[in-house]
Design a protein around this motif. Sequence first.
Motif, short mmCIF file in Angstrom:
data_model
loop_
_atom_site.label_atom_id
_atom_site.label_comp_id
_atom_site.label_asym_id
_atom_site.label_seq_id
_atom_site.Cartn_x
_atom_site.Cartn_y
_atom_site.Cartn_z
N MET A 58 0.84 -1.20 0.00
CA MET A 58 0.00 0.00 0.00
C MET A 58 0.87 1.25 0.00
O MET A 58 0.48 2.29 -0.53
N LEU A 59 2.06 1.13 0.60
CA LEU A 59 2.97 2.26 0.70
C LEU A 59 3.29 2.86 -0.65
O LEU A 59 3.32 4.08 -0.81
N SER A 60 3.49 2.03 -1.65
CA SER A 60 3.84 2.56 -2.97
C SER A 60 2.65 2.68 -3.91
O SER A 60 2.66 3.51 -4.83
N SER A 61 1.59 1.89 -3.69
CA SER A 61 0.46 1.88 -4.63
C SER A 61 -0.63 2.91 -4.35
O SER A 61 -1.20 3.48 -5.29
N MET A 62 -0.94 3.14 -3.07
CA MET A 62 -2.10 3.96 -2.75
C MET A 62 -2.04 5.40 -3.28
O MET A 62 -3.08 5.95 -3.67
N PRO A 63 -0.86 6.03 -3.33
CA PRO A 63 -0.84 7.37 -3.93
C PRO A 63 -1.36 7.38 -5.37
O PRO A 63 -2.02 8.33 -5.80
N PHE A 64 -1.08 6.30 -6.13
CA PHE A 64 -1.54 6.22 -7.52
C PHE A 64 -3.03 5.88 -7.57
O PHE A 64 -3.72 6.29 -8.50
N VAL A 65 -3.51 5.13 -6.57
CA VAL A 65 -4.95 4.86 -6.49
C VAL A 65 -5.69 6.16 -6.23
O VAL A 65 -6.70 6.47 -6.88
N GLU A 66 -5.18 6.93 -5.29
CA GLU A 66 -5.81 8.21 -4.95
C GLU A 66 -5.74 9.19 -6.11
O GLU A 66 -6.62 10.05 -6.26
N GLY A 67 -4.71 9.05 -6.95
CA GLY A 67 -4.57 9.93 -8.11
C GLY A 67 -5.33 9.45 -9.33
O GLY A 67 -5.29 10.09 -10.39
N GLY A 68 -6.03 8.31 -9.20
CA GLY A 68 -6.84 7.81 -10.31
C GLY A 68 -6.08 7.05 -11.37
O GLY A 68 -6.64 6.68 -12.40
N LYS A 69 -4.79 6.75 -11.10
CA LYS A 69 -4.00 6.04 -12.10
C LYS A 69 -4.07 4.53 -11.94
O LYS A 69 -3.67 3.78 -12.83
N LEU A 70 -4.54 4.07 -10.78
CA LEU A 70 -4.74 2.65 -10.51
C LEU A 70 -6.07 2.47 -9.80
O LEU A 70 -6.57 3.40 -9.17
N ARG A 71 -6.63 1.27 -9.88
CA ARG A 71 -7.85 0.95 -9.14
C ARG A 71 -7.53 -0.10 -8.08
O ARG A 71 -6.91 -1.13 -8.40
N ALA A 72 -7.92 0.15 -6.85
CA ALA A 72 -7.71 -0.81 -5.77
C ALA A 72 -8.87 -1.81 -5.76
O ALA A 72 -10.03 -1.41 -5.70
N ILE A 73 -8.54 -3.09 -5.80
CA ILE A 73 -9.57 -4.13 -5.81
C ILE A 73 -9.78 -4.73 -4.43
O ILE A 73 -10.92 -4.92 -3.99
N ALA A 74 -8.70 -5.03 -3.72
CA ALA A 74 -8.82 -5.62 -2.38
C ALA A 74 -7.48 -5.61 -1.68
O ALA A 74 -6.43 -5.52 -2.34
N VAL A 75 -7.49 -5.70 -0.35
CA VAL A 75 -6.27 -5.83 0.43
C VAL A 75 -6.11 -7.28 0.85
O VAL A 75 -7.11 -8.02 0.95
N THR A 76 -4.87 -7.69 1.10
CA THR A 76 -4.60 -9.11 1.33
C THR A 76 -4.57 -9.52 2.80
O THR A 76 -4.32 -10.69 3.11
N SER A 77 -4.80 -8.59 3.70
CA SER A 77 -4.80 -8.90 5.13
C SER A 77 -6.12 -9.53 5.55
O SER A 77 -7.11 -9.53 4.80
N ALA A 78 -6.14 -10.05 6.78
CA ALA A 78 -7.36 -10.67 7.30
C ALA A 78 -8.44 -9.63 7.60
O ALA A 78 -9.63 -9.92 7.52
N LYS A 79 -7.99 -8.42 7.95
CA LYS A 79 -8.92 -7.33 8.24
C LYS A 79 -8.62 -6.15 7.33
O LYS A 79 -7.52 -6.02 6.80
N ARG A 80 -9.60 -5.27 7.14
CA ARG A 80 -9.39 -4.08 6.32
C ARG A 80 -8.30 -3.19 6.92
O ARG A 80 -8.10 -3.17 8.14
N SER A 81 -7.62 -2.46 6.06
CA SER A 81 -6.55 -1.58 6.51
C SER A 81 -7.11 -0.22 6.91
O SER A 81 -7.93 0.36 6.20
N PRO A 82 -6.65 0.33 8.05
CA PRO A 82 -7.08 1.66 8.46
C PRO A 82 -6.71 2.74 7.44
O PRO A 82 -7.33 3.79 7.39
#
Length: 329
Positions: free
Chosen positions: A212-236
């Motif tokens: 998430m450290l490297s991907s989320m800025p691009f998700v927030e910028g609309g350049k990538l779409r987040a589908i799901a996180v791989t942890s057992a619980k959602r990320s804060p």
Amino acid sequence: MPAISIWRAASAVFALALASALAVTTASAATTWPARPITLVVPYPPGGPTDIVGRVVAQGLGEVLGQTIIIDNRSGAGGNIGAEMVAKSAPDGYTLLLATTAHAINMSLFANRTYDTQKSFAPVSLLTKGPLVIVARPDLPARNVGELIALAKSRPGKLTFASSGNGQSTHLAAALFNSMAGTQMVHVPYRGSAPALTDVMGGQTDIMFDTMLSSMPFVEGGKLRAIAVTSAKRSPAAPEVPTVAESGLAGYEATAWNGLMAPAGTPAPVVQRLSDALRVVLGRPDVQAKFSAQGFAAEWMTPQDFGRFVGDEVDKWAGVVRASGATIN
């Protein structure tokens, strides 16, 4: 006194003197350390998640220790090049390794290695831990895990997933997904997350399981779409993004971590001073905020606890490697 007794007595005195000299030398080294800049080897290219963690930690450590921490990016071979360099370095505390999940995975993935993650290094502390996030090129016709599985099954051997290199958590997390979902997405390895993400954004590859450290800025910028996180619980850091497990692939979980290691044989007082310094750095609100905002939790461990943690990770990922059938000579 017989000659043999004199020889034994002299040998005992010499051994005692040598042990005392070594103890004094070790204590002296720990007292004066660090007397010059320290090199932190990051086994991935600049700009990726491991590099980002390394630079934040290096700045904090430099401030606490009162010495410059130099980042040395030595990428390649799934993190092995940098690890091998540190394993062969002098055990004096002046060359350190930013270890990752890959260095636990590599123990069972690579047939030919010149280092052992548990024997070649002195564990110092865990640094960060957090989930990966499945990100896709914006025009991919799959907006959730169910749709991704259906799309992959409708195009067996056609959908591609990028990774930061063979055997990385970004590779095996997807391999685990393939195995559990019964899909046949094709692996496309890169020399780090930064170039891999660039190609996902450019449409050369379809998805990536990335930090998430490297991907989320691009998700927030609309350049990538987040589908799901791989942890057992959602990320804060992204509570709106569901987990893989809750999205239809029950039981799925994969996390990534970073830690600090020194060459085996590094004096215990030096390792302890590094550990103490990291406890200060990772406890700082600004450092915690930098990592938390991108999905990582700053997490300090004692050298002993981190050593046990690494051992558990080696065992866990060995099972995933066997199940995936992946191997690299």
